[in-house]
Design a protein around this motif. Structure first.
Motif, PDB file in Angstrom:
ATOM      1  N   THR A  21       0.823  -1.207   0.000  1.00 19.64           N
ATOM      2  CA  THR A  21       0.000   0.000   0.000  1.00 19.64           C
ATOM      3  C   THR A  21       0.858   1.259   0.000  1.00 19.64           C
ATOM      4  N   SER A  45      -6.811   1.786   7.653  1.00 20.44           N
ATOM      5  CA  SER A  45      -8.011   1.141   7.107  1.00 20.44           C
ATOM      6  C   SER A  45      -9.079   1.008   8.182  1.00 20.44           C
ATOM      7  N   GLN A  50     -13.027   1.619   6.542  1.00 17.94           N
ATOM      8  CA  GLN A  50     -13.055   0.787   5.334  1.00 17.94           C
ATOM      9  C   GLN A  50     -12.970  -0.684   5.717  1.00 17.94           C
ATOM     10  N   PRO A  54      -5.991  -4.123   1.784  1.00 18.56           N
ATOM     11  CA  PRO A  54      -5.625  -3.147   0.766  1.00 18.56           C
ATOM     12  C   PRO A  54      -5.325  -3.775  -0.601  1.00 18.56           C
ATOM     13  N   ARG A  57      -9.278  -6.168  -1.247  1.00 19.90           N
ATOM     14  CA  ARG A  57     -10.484  -5.457  -0.789  1.00 19.90           C
ATOM     15  C   ARG A  57     -11.478  -6.342  -0.032  1.00 19.90           C
TER      16      ARG A  57
END
Length: 73
Positions: A21, A45, A50, A54, A57
């Protein structure tokens, strides 16, 4: 030629050890999906709500986070 090969393999492994990431920090954790990341990116995250890997997903929880303990030598 052997030295060139070793240098290429070292660079290849060095890239694999870096967080996918941020590409700055070394991987510190592995997720249950098998992807690795640095702790900072995973915490971001979670803090942003979220809560996904990463890389792929997939949804993650704190139970999906496993610390990596690299050998000291």
């Amino acid at each position: 030629q052997d030295a060139d090969y070793v240098a290429l393999k070292f660079e290849d492994w060095k890239r694999k050890l870096m967080c996918a990431t941020c590409k700055v920090s070394e991987n510190e954790i592995i997720l249950s999906c098998g992807h690795m990341s640095c702790n900072t990116c995973i915490e971001e995250s979670f803090n942003s709500r979220q809560r996904v890997c990463p890389v792929d997903r997939r949804k993650i929880t704190r139970n999906d986070v496993i610390p990596i303990f690299w050998n000291a030598d």
